[in-house]
Design a protein around this motif. Structure first.
Motif, short mmCIF file in Angstrom:
data_model
loop_
_atom_site.label_atom_id
_atom_site.label_comp_id
_atom_site.label_asym_id
_atom_site.label_seq_id
_atom_site.Cartn_x
_atom_site.Cartn_y
_atom_site.Cartn_z
N MET A 1 5.18 5.97 49.03
CA MET A 1 4.61 7.31 48.97
C MET A 1 5.65 8.25 48.39
O MET A 1 6.82 8.21 48.72
N THR A 2 5.20 9.14 47.54
CA THR A 2 6.05 10.15 46.94
C THR A 2 6.04 11.38 47.84
O THR A 2 5.03 11.72 48.43
N SER A 3 7.16 12.07 47.93
CA SER A 3 7.22 13.27 48.75
C SER A 3 7.57 14.47 47.89
O SER A 3 8.53 14.42 47.12
N TYR A 4 6.80 15.53 48.00
CA TYR A 4 7.06 16.76 47.27
C TYR A 4 7.31 17.86 48.28
O TYR A 4 6.80 17.82 49.40
N ALA A 5 8.10 18.85 47.91
CA ALA A 5 8.55 19.87 48.84
C ALA A 5 7.40 20.62 49.51
O ALA A 5 7.43 20.86 50.70
N THR A 6 6.39 20.99 48.76
CA THR A 6 5.27 21.74 49.31
C THR A 6 4.13 20.78 49.61
O THR A 6 3.64 20.10 48.70
N PRO A 7 3.69 20.70 50.87
CA PRO A 7 2.55 19.82 51.17
C PRO A 7 1.34 20.25 50.33
O PRO A 7 1.14 21.42 50.05
N PHE A 8 0.55 19.27 49.94
CA PHE A 8 -0.62 19.57 49.12
C PHE A 8 -1.79 18.70 49.57
O PHE A 8 -1.63 17.67 50.19
N GLY A 9 -2.97 19.20 49.24
CA GLY A 9 -4.19 18.45 49.46
C GLY A 9 -4.76 18.02 48.12
O GLY A 9 -4.32 18.49 47.07
N ALA A 10 -5.73 17.12 48.18
CA ALA A 10 -6.37 16.64 46.95
C ALA A 10 -7.87 16.91 47.01
O ALA A 10 -8.50 16.78 48.06
N ILE A 11 -8.40 17.28 45.86
CA ILE A 11 -9.83 17.50 45.68
C ILE A 11 -10.29 16.49 44.63
O ILE A 11 -9.79 16.49 43.51
N ILE A 12 -11.22 15.62 45.02
CA ILE A 12 -11.79 14.65 44.08
C ILE A 12 -13.15 15.18 43.66
O ILE A 12 -14.05 15.36 44.50
N LEU A 13 -13.32 15.43 42.37
CA LEU A 13 -14.58 15.97 41.85
C LEU A 13 -15.61 14.86 41.74
O LEU A 13 -15.42 13.90 41.00
N THR A 14 -16.70 14.98 42.51
CA THR A 14 -17.75 13.96 42.56
C THR A 14 -19.13 14.53 42.27
O THR A 14 -20.14 13.92 42.62
N GLY A 15 -19.19 15.68 41.63
CA GLY A 15 -20.47 16.36 41.47
C GLY A 15 -21.22 16.09 40.19
O GLY A 15 -22.35 16.54 40.04
N GLY A 16 -20.64 15.36 39.25
CA GLY A 16 -21.32 15.14 37.97
C GLY A 16 -22.57 14.30 38.11
O GLY A 16 -22.73 13.52 39.05
N ALA A 17 -23.46 14.44 37.15
CA ALA A 17 -24.74 13.72 37.19
C ALA A 17 -24.62 12.27 36.72
O ALA A 17 -25.54 11.49 36.91
N SER A 18 -23.52 11.91 36.09
CA SER A 18 -23.28 10.53 35.62
C SER A 18 -24.34 10.05 34.63
O SER A 18 -24.62 8.86 34.54
N ARG A 19 -24.93 10.96 33.87
CA ARG A 19 -25.99 10.59 32.92
C ARG A 19 -25.51 9.60 31.87
O ARG A 19 -26.19 8.62 31.58
N ARG A 20 -24.35 9.86 31.28
CA ARG A 20 -23.87 8.96 30.23
C ARG A 20 -23.48 7.58 30.78
O ARG A 20 -23.58 6.59 30.08
N MET A 21 -23.06 7.53 32.04
CA MET A 21 -22.69 6.25 32.64
C MET A 21 -23.94 5.49 33.07
O MET A 21 -23.95 4.26 33.07
N GLY A 22 -24.99 6.22 33.45
CA GLY A 22 -26.21 5.56 33.89
C GLY A 22 -26.18 5.11 35.34
O GLY A 22 -27.11 4.46 35.82
N ALA A 23 -25.11 5.43 36.06
CA ALA A 23 -24.96 5.10 37.48
C ALA A 23 -23.96 6.08 38.08
O ALA A 23 -23.17 6.68 37.36
N ASP A 24 -24.00 6.24 39.39
CA ASP A 24 -23.08 7.14 40.08
C ASP A 24 -21.65 6.64 39.87
O ASP A 24 -21.28 5.57 40.35
N LYS A 25 -20.85 7.40 39.14
CA LYS A 25 -19.49 6.97 38.81
C LYS A 25 -18.64 6.78 40.07
O LYS A 25 -17.77 5.92 40.09
N ALA A 26 -18.88 7.56 41.10
CA ALA A 26 -18.09 7.45 42.33
C ALA A 26 -18.31 6.11 43.02
O ALA A 26 -17.41 5.59 43.68
N ALA A 27 -19.50 5.54 42.87
CA ALA A 27 -19.84 4.29 43.57
C ALA A 27 -19.56 3.04 42.74
O ALA A 27 -19.70 1.92 43.25
#
Length: 178
Positions: A1-27
């Motif tokens: 694990m990497t450690s950085y001075a300021t704690p941070f959180g992560a946001i994973i963007l999962t809202g796209g419609a996945s039209r071009r993929m043809g399936a839910d990209k997250a799954a």
């Protein structure tokens, strides 16, 4: 694990419609693991102390996108509010369609000075100090406008890294990354 001075959180963007993929990209399966789970593990490996999804609920800690279909900025803003409510002041924003990104790919962004950074020509992944997000930002904004208005530094990256960062929006792009 990497450690950085300021704690941070992560946001994973999962809202796209996945039209071009043809399936839910997250799954989608990536070597026996859902894309969203791979990206969440990446965020943790990079040092995120809290990881959430913004958009469609994928069974992880989650915030709803306040304006589904309006683009990813709404998810970034909702995620930023949730992270701030947990006392975090910095966020790593990741796209669920880029599950081959590595912690090493993210290290320069995480090491960048405030208010944060992106790679040249790519608005995601981004690292941003939450108070740098413009107060007048709206869900329908393009990500590039949010990056510009937040004053994020654009870092150079080589083409191999760029290919992973762009992720997979089509079955052909997915095949190329695998």
């Amino acid at each position: 694990m990497t450690s950085y001075a300021t704690p941070f959180g992560a946001i994973i963007l999962t809202g796209g419609a996945s039209r071009r993929m043809g399936a839910d990209k997250a799954a989608l399966d990536w070597d026996g693991q859902r894309a969203v789970d791979r990206v969440a593990a990446l965020a943790t490996a990079a040092g995120a102390v809290r990881v959430l999804t913004a958009g469609r609920d994928q069974g992880l800690e989650h915030v709803d996108d306040p304006a589904p279909g309006a683009g990813p900025v709404g998810g970034v803003l909702a995620g930023a509010r949730a992270l701030a409510a947990h006392g975090l002041a910095r966020a790593l924003v990741l796209a669920v369609d880029a599950p081959t990104v590595t912690a090493e790919d993210l290290a320069p962004l995480l090491a960048a000075a405030e208010p944060g950074a992106v790679y040249e020509g790519l608005p995601v992944p981004m690292v941003v100090t939450l108070d740098a997000l413009p107060a007048d930002a709206e869900a329908g904004w393009p990500l590039r406008r949010l990056v510009e208005r937040a004053g994020l530094t654009a870092l150079p990256c080589d083409e191999a890294v760029r290919t992973r960062l762009r992720g997979a929006n089509t079955p052909e792009e997915r095949a190329a990354l695998r």
